[in-house]
Each structure stands twice: as C-alpha cells, then as structure tokens.
Scaffold this motif. Structure first.
Motif, short mmCIF file in Angstrom:
data_model
loop_
_atom_site.label_atom_id
_atom_site.label_comp_id
_atom_site.label_asym_id
_atom_site.label_seq_id
_atom_site.Cartn_x
_atom_site.Cartn_y
_atom_site.Cartn_z
N GLN A 128 0.82 -1.22 0.00
CA GLN A 128 0.00 0.00 0.00
C GLN A 128 0.85 1.26 0.00
OE1 GLN A 128 -3.59 0.35 2.71
NE2 GLN A 128 -2.25 1.88 3.60
N ASN A 129 2.01 1.17 0.64
CA ASN A 129 2.87 2.36 0.76
C ASN A 129 4.04 2.35 -0.21
OD1 ASN A 129 1.54 3.74 2.91
ND2 ASN A 129 2.17 2.09 4.25
N VAL B 119 5.41 5.51 -1.60
CA VAL B 119 5.85 6.56 -0.67
C VAL B 119 7.37 6.56 -0.49
CG1 VAL B 119 5.74 7.29 1.74
CG2 VAL B 119 3.69 6.48 0.59
N PHE B 120 7.97 5.38 -0.58
CA PHE B 120 9.39 5.29 -0.25
C PHE B 120 10.25 6.00 -1.29
CE2 PHE B 120 7.42 1.32 1.46
CZ PHE B 120 7.39 1.75 2.78
N SER C 211 -4.18 -0.21 -8.11
CA SER C 211 -3.62 1.00 -7.53
C SER C 211 -3.37 2.03 -8.62
CB SER C 211 -2.32 0.70 -6.80
OG SER C 211 -1.81 1.90 -6.28
N SER C 212 -3.85 3.24 -8.36
CA SER C 212 -3.60 4.31 -9.34
C SER C 212 -2.39 5.12 -8.92
CB SER C 212 -4.83 5.20 -9.44
OG SER C 212 -5.21 5.62 -8.17
N VAL C 213 -1.75 4.74 -7.83
CA VAL C 213 -0.56 5.44 -7.36
C VAL C 213 0.56 4.42 -7.26
CG1 VAL C 213 0.30 7.02 -5.61
CG2 VAL C 213 -2.14 6.81 -5.95
N HIS D 111 15.31 -2.76 3.44
CA HIS D 111 14.47 -2.04 4.41
C HIS D 111 14.42 -0.57 3.99
CE1 HIS D 111 12.89 -0.38 8.14
NE2 HIS D 111 12.56 -1.61 8.48
N PRO D 112 13.23 0.03 4.10
CA PRO D 112 13.12 1.45 3.69
C PRO D 112 14.08 2.36 4.44
CG PRO D 112 10.94 0.50 4.02
CD PRO D 112 11.92 -0.53 4.50
N ASN D 113 14.42 1.99 5.66
CA ASN D 113 15.31 2.86 6.42
C ASN D 113 16.74 2.89 5.87
OD1 ASN D 113 13.10 3.30 7.96
ND2 ASN D 113 13.77 2.10 9.72
N LYS E 128 9.97 2.59 14.51
CA LYS E 128 10.87 2.03 13.50
C LYS E 128 10.12 1.87 12.17
CE LYS E 128 13.96 -0.27 16.68
NZ LYS E 128 14.26 -1.47 17.42
N PRO F 126 8.88 2.67 8.77
CA PRO F 126 9.44 3.61 7.79
C PRO F 126 8.51 4.74 7.41
CG PRO F 126 9.17 1.38 6.86
CD PRO F 126 8.88 1.28 8.31
N ILE F 127 7.19 4.49 7.44
CA ILE F 127 6.24 5.56 7.12
C ILE F 127 6.26 6.59 8.25
CG2 ILE F 127 3.80 6.11 6.73
CD1 ILE F 127 5.10 4.64 4.40
N LEU G 188 8.66 7.16 10.28
CA LEU G 188 9.95 7.87 10.24
C LEU G 188 9.98 8.92 9.14
CD1 LEU G 188 12.47 4.94 10.88
CD2 LEU G 188 12.10 6.94 12.34
N LYS G 189 9.36 8.60 8.03
CA LYS G 189 9.34 9.58 6.93
C LYS G 189 8.54 10.82 7.34
CE LYS G 189 7.70 10.33 2.21
NZ LYS G 189 8.48 11.54 2.12
N LYS H 109 10.56 12.79 9.90
CA LYS H 109 11.69 13.51 9.30
C LYS H 109 11.19 14.71 8.50
CE LYS H 109 16.04 12.53 8.12
NZ LYS H 109 17.07 11.57 7.99
N ASP H 110 10.14 14.49 7.71
CA ASP H 110 9.58 15.62 6.94
C ASP H 110 9.12 16.73 7.88
OD1 ASP H 110 10.07 14.26 4.63
OD2 ASP H 110 7.99 13.70 4.21
N ILE I 173 -3.30 7.14 5.56
CA ILE I 173 -4.23 6.01 5.66
C ILE I 173 -3.84 5.18 6.87
CG2 ILE I 173 -4.98 3.88 4.51
CD1 ILE I 173 -4.06 5.46 1.87
N ARG J 56 -6.14 1.00 6.30
CA ARG J 56 -6.92 1.15 5.07
C ARG J 56 -8.07 2.16 5.19
NH1 ARG J 56 -5.14 -1.27 1.14
NH2 ARG J 56 -6.96 -0.93 -0.14
N GLU K 36 2.66 11.17 4.93
CA GLU K 36 3.75 10.59 4.16
C GLU K 36 3.64 10.93 2.67
OE1 GLU K 36 1.15 9.16 5.17
OE2 GLU K 36 0.52 7.44 3.98
N ARG K 37 2.46 11.34 2.24
CA ARG K 37 2.27 11.61 0.81
C ARG K 37 2.10 13.08 0.50
NH1 ARG K 37 0.21 6.32 1.15
NH2 ARG K 37 0.82 5.05 -0.62
N LEU L 82 -6.27 11.84 -3.10
CA LEU L 82 -5.18 10.85 -3.21
C LEU L 82 -5.49 9.62 -2.34
CD1 LEU L 82 -2.37 10.27 -4.35
CD2 LEU L 82 -1.40 11.60 -2.48
N LYS M 60 -8.03 7.48 -3.93
CA LYS M 60 -7.50 6.69 -5.04
C LYS M 60 -6.92 5.37 -4.54
CE LYS M 60 -6.27 10.15 -8.49
NZ LYS M 60 -5.18 10.94 -9.05
N ILE M 61 -6.40 5.41 -3.33
CA ILE M 61 -5.75 4.22 -2.78
C ILE M 61 -6.77 3.29 -2.12
CG2 ILE M 61 -4.05 3.40 -1.08
CD1 ILE M 61 -2.61 6.16 -1.61
#
Lengths: 282, 508
Positions: free
Chosen positions: A17-18, A21-22, A54-56, A217-219, B241, B243-244, B246-247, B250-251, B408, B411, B435-436, B467, B470-471
């Motif tokens: 789903q994400n 984003v990464f 998914s459209s993204v 890993h994304p990190n 920990k 990643p979403i 953390l992003k 950070k942002d 999200i 979901r 995150e987006r 957005l 859309k997901i």
C-alpha cells in the motif's frame, strides 16, 4: 537509471500500500526468496491486485519472479499482463537461464500482444559470474545485479561486513556492465540496524564502480541514495565544466581551476549532470 | 443550533463560537476552600465515606497521574458498589483501560454522569454502546481546571492519590514507593473541592517541598498501595521504527527547520506517540548539529525530553504529568524540571498559561476534515477511543500547530469531508504532515508564502483526500445513532460537538 532499489515482499499488504511513498528509484516486488512456498500464490495474487487496482504506483516497478523452470515461474510471468511492470528480476541468472527466459518472453509477449519486457540479471552463482560475458549482450538486459548472499552460499564461504569475499564478483559485474552499458547493481547490506556499516559498504562498492544498491528495508534508502547520488560539490563542478565547454565547444582541452580538462573529463561532467537531473538534484 | 464549527448543539446549551471567544469573557472564580479543622488521618475507606457522608448524587473527582496503574479509583468504585450509591457523578481527569470496576457501576446506574478529559478501554466501550444513563462531558485539561475553579464542575469529594504525605497533610508525587512525578491535574481539585481526601501508601514526618498544600486537605487515607507505578508507562516510550512514521517525522522536523522554528530560545510540545518521539529525535539532531538551545518543552514529559534537558538542549521542562519513570526520577532531582498545574498549563483564563508561550506543537489525529477540524475522541464508527487531553489547549496556544499522521490508517483515510467528532477546531490547526504530502491551512497565508518555493510536497487538503480515495476507494459514510450520550466541551466551557451512541449494527 537507479541509485536504490527496494525489495518489498509480495505478501505484505501494508508495504504494498505504501510502495509509492518510499524514496527509492525502483520497487522490487518479491515473489521469490522472501515468500515461503505456502505463500507463493497469495503473494502473487496480492501483487497482481495491487498492480491492477492502484492508481498510485512507484516510479519503477520491478518484479522478482521465481527461478526459471520452477513450478511458480509461469504464473509469476502472467503478472506482465497487468502492463504495470517495467522490468523483471531473474534469479540465478547465467547463460542458459537468460537465453531460456529470452525465448520464453518472446513467445509470451507474442501470445499476449505485449511490448518487449526488460530484465535485470540477478547473478548469484559461480556459474553466473563466470558466464557474464556470454549473456551480457542480451538486448533485454538493463542491469547486472550481484546477489551476494546466494553467491557466498554457492561458494560455501561466509559473508562478512567487509565483503572481501565478493570483491571479485563485484568487480567482474562492474566491468562487464560498463562494457555493455548496463547498470551494475550491488547486493543488499543485510544488517538493517547498522547504518554506519551500510554507509561504509556503499562507499566501498561505489568506489569500485557500482552505480546502485538494493535495499531490504526502507530505512536504508536515505544512506544509499545519498552515497550513490552525485554530491553537491560534484554537481557544481560539473555545471561549471560543462558551462565552460559550451562557451567554446571547439577547443579540445582547457584549463579549469588549475587543472587540464579534456574530452573524458567533459564526458564525466555531462554524465554527472544527467544523473543529477534524473534524480531531481539540480 | 449550529455552532462555530458547523455542529448541531441543543438550543439549551452554550454553543461554541470561536476558539478566541473567551477573550470577550471574564474569569469566573469560586472561593478556594478554607479548611476549618486539622487534617485527619484514617486507614479505612469505609470510615472516610461515613465521616464525610458520601451519598447518592454526589460528584467525586480523581486524577490520573498513576495512569493505568492507579488503584484508588478502583477502590472507591468498590465502596460505591458495596453501598449501592446511585446517580454518582464521576469527574476523573482521565479514565484508563485498567479502571474496570467502573463498568458495572455504569451499567447498574450507580454512576450516571461523567466529566473527563480522556477515556479508553472497557469504560469507553460501555459508554459508546449507550449504557451511561446521564451524560459524558469530554473537556480539555485546561478546560477542566477552568470548570472546577468557576464552579461549573462543583466537586463534593476529591480522592487524590498521593505518593507521599507528611503529618501536616502536605503531599508530593516525587518520592514514595508509588512515586509518579508531578501532580498537575489535581491542583484545581485540591483547591476547590468541598472535601479533599489524599490517598497514600507512604507517610513521612515532614516534607520540605510539596505540591499539595495540607491547608486544603481534610483527610488522609493511608492504605497498603495506591497503585502500580510501572503502569504510568501505558503510552509509548520508544521511537518508531516504521518507515512511514519515520518519513513523516523527518519531513516534519525538516519543515520546522525550514520555517525557522528550531532556533535559540524556542519552545515546543509533542505527544508521546512513537512518531512524535521520532520527531523529537530528529529535532534533537538538528539542535545538536546547529548548536541550538531551546527555552522549554512542556506537557506530559518523556525520557526523550529528560535526556535533552540533561544535555542542556533546553533550559526547562514544564511538566503537568510524567509519562515514564525516567521523567519521574528527573522531576525528583532536577530543579529545571518544573511542575505545572493543569490551569497554568492550559486554562484559557489563566494570566499567562504555558500553552500560549509555545512556538510549535506536534499532535496526532484520528481524523481531520477539510476545515482542518481534528478528532481524537472517537474512531470512524463513533466509538470513544481517547479525548482531547491537552490537544485543544495547546493547539490554540501555540504559534504553529502541526498534525502528523499517516494518510491512511488500517486502510481508512484519515482525511474526511467532516470528522465524526470535533475535538479541536480547525481554526487552531495550521499544518497537516502525511507521508504523501503536506497541507497548509489556507488561513495561514504567512506559512503558505514561506513554503511556496520550497521542495516540500505541498498539496491542498482536498488533494490529499482525493489521493487517499484513489488508494482506498471512498469509504462508506457512517451515520451515528440519534441518541446523544454526551458532549465535547471546549476549553472555554462552550459545546463543540455532540457525542452519540454507536449504532447497534456497529456495536462490539
């Protein structure tokens, strides 16, 4: 053009789903090693539904299929019908595998009226390393990817933090990739809790000539992107060199900041700017 | 009638107008209690009930500084049950999942009305399902202090857990076997309740420093244990920990830096969620890298802030409650770790509440809508899952209020056309970081201008909503039941929104 490629297990819905984003140049949806035998079908269905609905989507979508000849390969390839996959990552690549996959894809694309599928060879056996020159000219290839863990297993050696045991494989992949204008992609650094070790590993492989690195890993992305991107200083230098060259393009060589600049240096500066533009660093 | 955030409020109630409407009103104060006799020490709760004459219909208050480890509210509940008192009005500053004795009392009509700032767990569930006969009033930490001092929330008896009490009836939270740190939420109860009972498990001869002045204390009830102090750590203490997360963190930190908000002498507050703690960590990194020293951080204090105080990255911590045991220890030993009352923290009528001095705050949201109204009280089905706490207080007070959240969650998009429940008015929310993308409240044109040439992914909140759809697709509208079970009260005492029973088809 990649700096980072992030593996996402095909059976992890929240990661799927994400995926967009990464901050990576490509996502590798994994149907192979990260997925247990019992989960293969579920993972494939999940990735198929994600790609269809998914459209993204991420910038580049790569699918790591199971090995050619395995019971899952044919069904994995079916996902090309979604027309959302930019490239396949072919495990255990060697001369025979690449040749067989090439023929398989020709037939599959013809039957299903699909465009030509690009592939990245995941080279993770001694045979694969030894045969690189024999398949690197395959027109579907865009990159050569070193699989360090499986290679060490094939060689019956232990992987270390320093990575001396894969030095030969790294260099061989780099030299052949550069010769054939392919992207040399380095093996992932597997200790996800050691950013300093990751950084050292990236600096080393980048210094050898690797142009990108896979991440598990994304990190890990920030470190990898940073080290495999041109630095601010490099970009400024390249801009100045190219500017000076464009002011007088007929001069074969010129002095810049006290150093002689000739065609190879100008080419290098131009490549840096192409990379910087591609990675939105200008 | 429709109030200032577009919500229906019954005509007989005082409707919310705007978050600064209180500036047009005067502070209302009842007289602080004046105790006539010496503090009496007792060792039996039943005797306390008998002596005071606690009876049906009374209002009993509690604080929640021992959080999920508190036993005092459980003990008092048992006594109410034993005596089968009816129509009790309960006014704890928060209700945690461990306060299980309240469930039957609500179902049996012993407790019929509740005033609180936050509730979660089984009690929240039975109220959501419509078992409270009277009404639930959810106000803010600063608003609760205002309600008590003004007489809007008259308290008959305050049962205040107190880790250490001296023979003069003075009490403190820093020491004792159940030390929980500051006791900021209980100060209004102490000063304005008709009767005050300190409940303790540690008595000493004399305290040199104390937070509870014995001059307000009628009784001290000495029992074996007031609770399990490890239950304080019922929130989150570790950096995410994910990643979403953390992003987002950070942002958010980079955004604060870009806006020039991390500068010498700045002040800040965050929640205690994992992502908030990651923001704190990134801010700490920036402060060290740029050699910046802040003035203060406030709120519920965690070990992250204790560490920053000890590293001399902040001059002071203003602490209304300790969120972990490291904060408790710090409060006991560090003179720059300063207790503040809920009134000093966020009472709109306090002369200089700490919340008004905040440069920025980082807060969470269960939902946020296109008007930037935030819900942290109910989930998307209407179940009670939290409450303002200090959310609305500091959102109003801070110069820049930032909401951080994944776009999200499980979901479900967090952005809605209209939130299920308004906890904090959108007029006090400036930025949403996901995150987006990042959305700026259009009313903050100054921030829009500062960010228009930045590299940040700035989107309209409507674009972020699209957005997310859309997901996930467009979620089905949830219509709550018609029955009103309570109200969200803004810090000034006006009503922001109605709380409604969860429809039978959604009940669990």
């Amino acid at each position: 053009m990649f700096r980072s490629l992030l593996f996402i297990p095909g059976n992890n819905p929240s990661m799927l789903q994400n995926a967009d984003v990464f901050e990576t140049d490509a996502i590798i949806f994994d149907l192979e090693d990260a997925i247990s035998i019992n989960e293969k079908a579920n993972a494939r269905n999940l990735v198929r539904n994600y790609l269809k609905n998914s459209s993204v989507l991420p910038k580049q979508v790569i699918l790591r299929v199971n090995c050619y000849g395995s019971e899952w390969f044919d069904n994995d390839i079916e996902l090309l019908k979604t027309k959302k996959i930019n490239c396949l990552l072919i495990p255990k690549s060697d001369k025979d595998v690449i040749s067989a996959v090439f023929d398989y894809l020709v037939e599959f694309e013809k039957t299903n009226q699909l465009d030509e599928t690009k592939i990245i060879a995941l080279i993770e056996t001694a045979k694969g390393i030894n045969e690189i020159q024999e398949f690197a000219q395959n027109k579907r290839l865009i990159g050569l990817f070193l699989g360090g863990e499986d290679l060490a297993s094939d060689l019956e050696i232990k992987r270390t933090e320093q990575g001396n045991e894969i030095s030969y494989a790294r260099s061989r992949i780099i030299y052949v990739a550069v010769q054939h204008r392919l992207i040399p992609i380095d093996t992932p650094y597997t200790n996800i809790n050691n950013p300093d070790g990751l950084s050292a590993d990236c600096i080393y492989s980048s210094s050898l000539g690797m142009k990108a690195k896979a991440c598990i890993h994304p990190n890990q992305l920030e470190v990898v992107n940073s080290i495999f991107s041109p630095s601010v200083e490099e970009i400024e230098w390249a801009k100045a060199v190219v500017k000076k060259f464009e002011e007088n393009p007929n001069v074969g060589a010129f002095q810049f900041q006290g150093k002689m600049v000739d065609k190879p240096i100008i080419n290098r500066a131009q490549k840096i700017l192409i990379k910087a533009k591609n990675f939105n660093l200008l | 009638m429709i109030n200032g955030v577009g919500r229906y409020i019954p005509d007989n109630l005082n409707s919310f107008v705007s978050s600064d409407d209180f500036l047009n009103k005067k502070r209302s104060l009842i007289a602080k209690k004046e105790k006539q006799s010496k503090t009496v020490f007792l060792d039996n709760l039943s005797e306390v009930f008998n002596i005071i004459g606690i009876s049906s219909g009374m209002t009993l208050s509690f604080h929640h500084h021992l959080r999920n480890g508190d036993k005092v509210i459980q003990l008092v509940s048992e006594e109410i049950k034993k005596r089968d008192l009816k129509n009790i009005h309960l006014a704890p500053s928060s209700i945690f999942p461990g306060y299980t004795n309240l469930v039957d009392l609500i179902k049996n009509g012993n407790i019929t009305d509740i005033h609180t700032n936050y509730l979660n767990g089984p009690v929240a569930k039975v109220i959501s399902n419509g078992h409270l006969i009277g009404k639930l009033i959810m106000n803010t930490h600063g608003g609760r202090a205002r309600a008590i001092e003004s007489g809007d929330l008259p308290i008959d008896v305050a049962f205040l857990s107190c880790p250490v009490v001296d023979k003069n009836g003075n009490g403190h939270g820093a020491t004792g076997k159940s030390a929980c740190g500051t006791l900021g939420y209980a100060i209004s109860d102490l000063e304005y309740a008709k009767k005050v009972v300190l409940v303790t498990d540690t008595v000493v001869d004399e305290l040199e420093e104390y937070q509870f002045d014995g001059k307000y204390v009628d009784y001290v009830l000495v029992i074996d244990s007031i609770g399990d102090r490890t239950g304080i750590v019922s929130g989150t203490t570790e950096v995410t920990k994910d990643p979403i997360g953390l992003k987002i963190a950070k942002d958010c930190a980079n955004l604060l830096q870009y806006l020039g908000l991390i500068k010498n002498g700045f002040s800040m507050q965050t929640g205690a969620g994992k992502t908030s703690l990651a923001v704190v960590k990134f801010i700490e990194d920036i402060m060290k890298r740029k050699n910046i020293k802040g003035y203060f951080s406030s709120g519920g204090i965690t070990k992250s802030y204790v560490s920053m105080l000890e590293q001399n990255l902040f001059d002071k911590l203003y602490d209304v409650q300790c969120f972990d045991l490291e904060a408790v220890t710090s409060f006991a030993k560090n003179k720059n770790h300063i207790a503040m009352s809920a009134s000093k923290y966020g009472n709109p009528f306090e002369e200089n509440p700490i919340c008004n001095d905040l440069d920025f705050v980082i807060l969470g949201a269960t939902e946020i809508d296109l008007d930037f109204n935030v819900n942290v009280t109910t989930d998307s089905l209407g179940f009670l899952i939290g409450g303002s706490g200090g959310h609305a207080d500091i959102a109003y007070g801070a110069d820049v209020t930032i909401i951080i959240s994944p776009l999200i969650k499980s979901r479900i998009p967090i952005i809605k056309s209209k939130v299920m429940t308004v906890t904090t008015p959108g007029s006090d929310i400036d930025i949403l970081v996901t995150e987006r993308g990042i959305a700026i409240n259009p009313k903050r044109q100054d921030l829009c201008q500062k960010l228009k040439d930045s590299q940040f992914p700035i989107l309209k909140i409507e674009e972020l909503l699209d957005l997310s759809h859309k997901i996930t697709g467009v979620p089905k509208d949830i219509i709550p039941d018609d029955r009103i079970i309570g109200y969200v009260e803004y810090r000034d005492g006006t009503y922001l929104d109605c709380l409604r029973k969860v429809k039978d088809e959604y009940q669990r």
